[in-house]
Write an enzyme that holds these catalytic residues in place. Structure first.
Site, short mmCIF file in Angstrom:
data_model
loop_
_atom_site.label_atom_id
_atom_site.label_comp_id
_atom_site.label_asym_id
_atom_site.label_seq_id
_atom_site.Cartn_x
_atom_site.Cartn_y
_atom_site.Cartn_z
N ASN A 9 54.37 28.60 29.21
CA ASN A 9 54.44 29.00 30.61
C ASN A 9 55.82 29.58 30.91
O ASN A 9 56.67 29.65 30.03
CB ASN A 9 54.10 27.82 31.53
CG ASN A 9 55.05 26.66 31.28
OD1 ASN A 9 56.26 26.77 31.47
ND2 ASN A 9 54.50 25.54 30.83
N ASP A 11 49.21 21.92 30.18
CA ASP A 11 48.11 20.97 30.40
C ASP A 11 47.12 20.96 29.24
O ASP A 11 46.43 19.98 29.04
CB ASP A 11 47.38 21.33 31.71
CG ASP A 11 48.27 21.08 32.92
OD1 ASP A 11 48.91 20.01 32.96
OD2 ASP A 11 48.35 21.95 33.81
N LYS A 48 48.70 32.41 9.70
CA LYS A 48 48.45 33.34 10.80
C LYS A 48 47.01 33.85 10.76
O LYS A 48 46.52 34.27 9.71
CB LYS A 48 49.43 34.52 10.69
CG LYS A 48 49.40 35.42 11.89
CD LYS A 48 50.37 36.57 11.78
CE LYS A 48 50.06 37.59 12.85
NZ LYS A 48 50.69 38.87 12.60
N PHE A 83 57.95 16.83 39.59
CA PHE A 83 57.99 18.17 40.16
C PHE A 83 56.55 18.65 40.29
O PHE A 83 55.66 18.18 39.60
CB PHE A 83 58.78 19.11 39.23
CG PHE A 83 60.24 19.19 39.59
CD1 PHE A 83 61.08 18.11 39.37
CD2 PHE A 83 60.77 20.34 40.17
CE1 PHE A 83 62.42 18.16 39.71
CE2 PHE A 83 62.11 20.40 40.52
CZ PHE A 83 62.94 19.32 40.29
N LYS A 124 49.80 14.73 44.28
CA LYS A 124 50.42 14.37 42.99
C LYS A 124 51.32 13.14 43.13
O LYS A 124 51.38 12.31 42.23
CB LYS A 124 51.21 15.56 42.42
CG LYS A 124 50.31 16.65 41.87
CD LYS A 124 51.06 17.88 41.38
CE LYS A 124 50.07 19.00 41.08
NZ LYS A 124 50.70 20.26 40.73
N LYS A 170 50.16 10.07 40.80
CA LYS A 170 51.03 9.74 39.66
C LYS A 170 52.00 8.59 39.97
O LYS A 170 52.89 8.32 39.19
CB LYS A 170 51.79 11.00 39.21
CG LYS A 170 50.85 12.16 38.85
CD LYS A 170 51.51 13.27 38.09
CE LYS A 170 50.57 14.48 37.97
NZ LYS A 170 50.97 15.43 36.94
N1 CTP Z 1 53.31 16.70 33.94
C1 CTP Z 1 53.34 15.87 32.85
N2 CTP Z 1 52.40 16.03 31.87
C2 CTP Z 1 51.47 16.97 31.95
C3 CTP Z 1 51.44 17.83 33.07
C4 CTP Z 1 52.39 17.66 34.05
O1 CTP Z 1 54.20 15.00 32.76
N3 CTP Z 1 50.58 17.10 30.99
C5 CTP Z 1 54.32 16.49 35.01
C6 CTP Z 1 55.31 17.62 35.19
O2 CTP Z 1 56.47 17.40 34.40
C7 CTP Z 1 55.61 17.57 36.67
C8 CTP Z 1 54.33 17.04 37.28
O3 CTP Z 1 53.64 16.41 36.22
O4 CTP Z 1 56.66 16.67 36.97
C9 CTP Z 1 53.45 18.03 37.93
O5 CTP Z 1 53.19 19.09 37.08
P1 CTP Z 1 52.27 20.32 37.55
O6 CTP Z 1 52.12 21.26 36.41
O7 CTP Z 1 52.77 20.83 38.88
O8 CTP Z 1 50.91 19.61 37.89
P2 CTP Z 1 49.71 19.10 37.07
O9 CTP Z 1 49.66 17.63 37.18
O10 CTP Z 1 49.72 19.68 35.68
O11 CTP Z 1 48.50 19.68 37.91
P3 CTP Z 1 48.02 21.21 38.15
O12 CTP Z 1 48.47 22.00 36.94
O13 CTP Z 1 46.54 21.10 38.28
O14 CTP Z 1 48.68 21.68 39.42
#
Ligand code: CTP
Length: 399
Positions: A212, A281, A291, A326, A340, A344
């Site tokens: 990302n 995610d 490859k 975050f 969230k 969490k």
């Molecule tokens: N986070 C994490 N592990 C994951 C995904 C996210 O620890 N697999 C943590 C990130 O470090 C951040 C928070 O969760 O502090 C929110 O991450 P974000 O990407 O905004 O949200 P998601 O929970 O992944 O939800 P979505 O992508 O559906 O918005």
């Protein structure tokens, strides 16, 4: 933007006789630009390498050289210079200076000033690697640490004497950070904090990965600020080209699974965890050893869900531990953030608007929406460095 931590601060810089003295001229110039009130004290050998005029011009102040330059110098200079100092930096510090200081000698203006002052003193050794490694120098360094002097370790590399090893004057970025720390409130003293930063990379084959846009800047700014405020900082970072912030212990990882492993290993011993990393995610279900040729790439990529590290941390949160997440959002910021925070089990969530290019991913600036159990607050639009400090202010209040 916030005012510099150095503005209006009285910083005394003691310069010794080493070729690295010329680098310190640049530091004086940087500090003067940030409106510090810099006074330079030079030893006799320092004046063999660089003239007092250079430091006078760069600092905008008279340079102090001799104890007994009556008429020219303040007769009580050895007492007065250090008395009002907010901090004293000795750079470059030679083996000779450290030896004299370790036994409490006061045989020139610099050592006398150091003995007569009660300001914090930072010492930046610089010398030939064998001199630095000599048991006598090592013993003196230990003594100086016991006496409360802060030693900023030299770097390793090629020296002016064409020898390689440890002994090269520390870099300005490191010294600047230690100086800033000595002038900052130590409101995170005694806290061990864990910060995660950057993206994760989920490989498909040796050439390709899913990732990302996270640059790591916000997390790195948080780690840097926490060190400055006195914390012991562990930074678990995904791939980024950012240098490790001074004073911070960094562990680099690639994937979400690796990040999870490092984070869980440290979590228990930390009083604050800030998860600024943008964790992927999903990961490709299959990791190809070689490859994949383009004609063989499946049009549909099969993905597997990564564990939510923050969710796991929320489940196992100890009492007294502060957990900060975050959220990267492009719409419904407050609503998504609150969801969230609850899901969490967080104490605070910083919602990042990733919709524009002045906040969120890759930007130098940010504007966070903070949501805690007690309400919401929008921080001002400012640099990520300043944002980091504002966020720590809120976290300190939760501790
Ligand atoms: N986070 C994490 N592990 C994951 C995904 C996210 O620890 N697999 C943590 C990130 O470090 C951040 C928070 O969760 O502090 C929110 O991450 P974000 O990407 O905004 O949200 P998601 O929970 O992944 O939800 P979505 O992508 O559906 O918005």
């Amino acid at each position: 933007m916030a005012q510099s931590v150095f503005a209006g601060k009285r910083i005394v810089i003691g310069v010794c006789g080493s070729i690295a003295a010329f680098k310190v001229a640049g530091w004086v110039s940087e500090l003067a630009k940030e409106e510090a009130l810099v006074s330079v004290v030079m030893t006799a050998s320092a004046r063999e390498f660089i003239t007092p005029l250079t430091f006078a011009a760069l600092s905008g102040n008279d340079v102090h050289t001799g104890m007994f330059d009556a008429g020219k110098e303040d007769v009580m200079a050895h007492i007065n210079i250090g008395r009002d100092a907010d901090v004293i930096l000795v750079a470059p510090a030679t083996a000779n200076l450290m030896a004299r200081l370790a036994i409490g000698m006061a045989d020139d203006l610099l050592t006398t000033t150091l003995l007569a002052s009660r300001a914090g003193v930072l010492i930046c050794p610089a010398m030939n690697p064998r001199m630095y490694d000599h048991p006598a120098t090592r013993r003196n360094l230990r003594t100086l640490k016991e006496l409360g002097y802060v030693i900023i370790d030299p770097e390793s590399g090629m020296m002016a004497c064409k020898e390689e090893g440890e002994g090269r004057l520390a870099e300005w970025d490191t010294v600047r950070e230690y100086l800033a720390k000595s002038l900052s409130a130590q409101d995170l003293q005694g806290q061990r904090v864990l910060v995660t930063a950057g993206p994760t990379r989920e490989p498909l084959d040796p050439a390709r990965f899913l990732s990302n846009r996270s640059s790591g800047k916000m997390g790195y700014a948080l780690a840097r600020a926490a060190f400055r405020r006195g914390a012991e900082v562990i930074l678990v970072s995904g791939p980024t080209t950012l240098p490790c912030p001074p004073g911070v212990t960094r562990e680099m990882v690639q994937t979400a699974l690796e990040m999870r492993e490092r984070v869980l290993a440290h979590a228990e011993g930390c009083s604050v965890i800030v998860k600024a990393a943008a964790v992927a995610d999903y990961r490709p279900e299959t990791l190809h050893e070689h490859k994949v040729k383009k004609e063989n790439i499946e049009k549909e990529l099969v993905l597997e869900k990564n564990p939510d590290i923050l969710f796991e941390l929320g489940k196992q949160k100890k009492s007294g531990q502060v957990l900060v997440g975050f959220a990267a959002e492009s719409k419904n910021l407050a609503e998504e953030g609150l969801k969230k925070l609850r899901k969490k089990n967080l104490d605070l969530i910083a919602v990042n608007d990733i919709g524009g290019d002045r906040t969120g991913f890759e930007a130098e600036t940010n504007q966070l929406l903070l949501i805690s159990r007690s309400g919401t607050e929008t921080l001002p639009f400012t640099s990520k460095a300043h944002t980091a400090d504002l966020l720590w202010d809120r976290i300190v209040a939760l501790l």
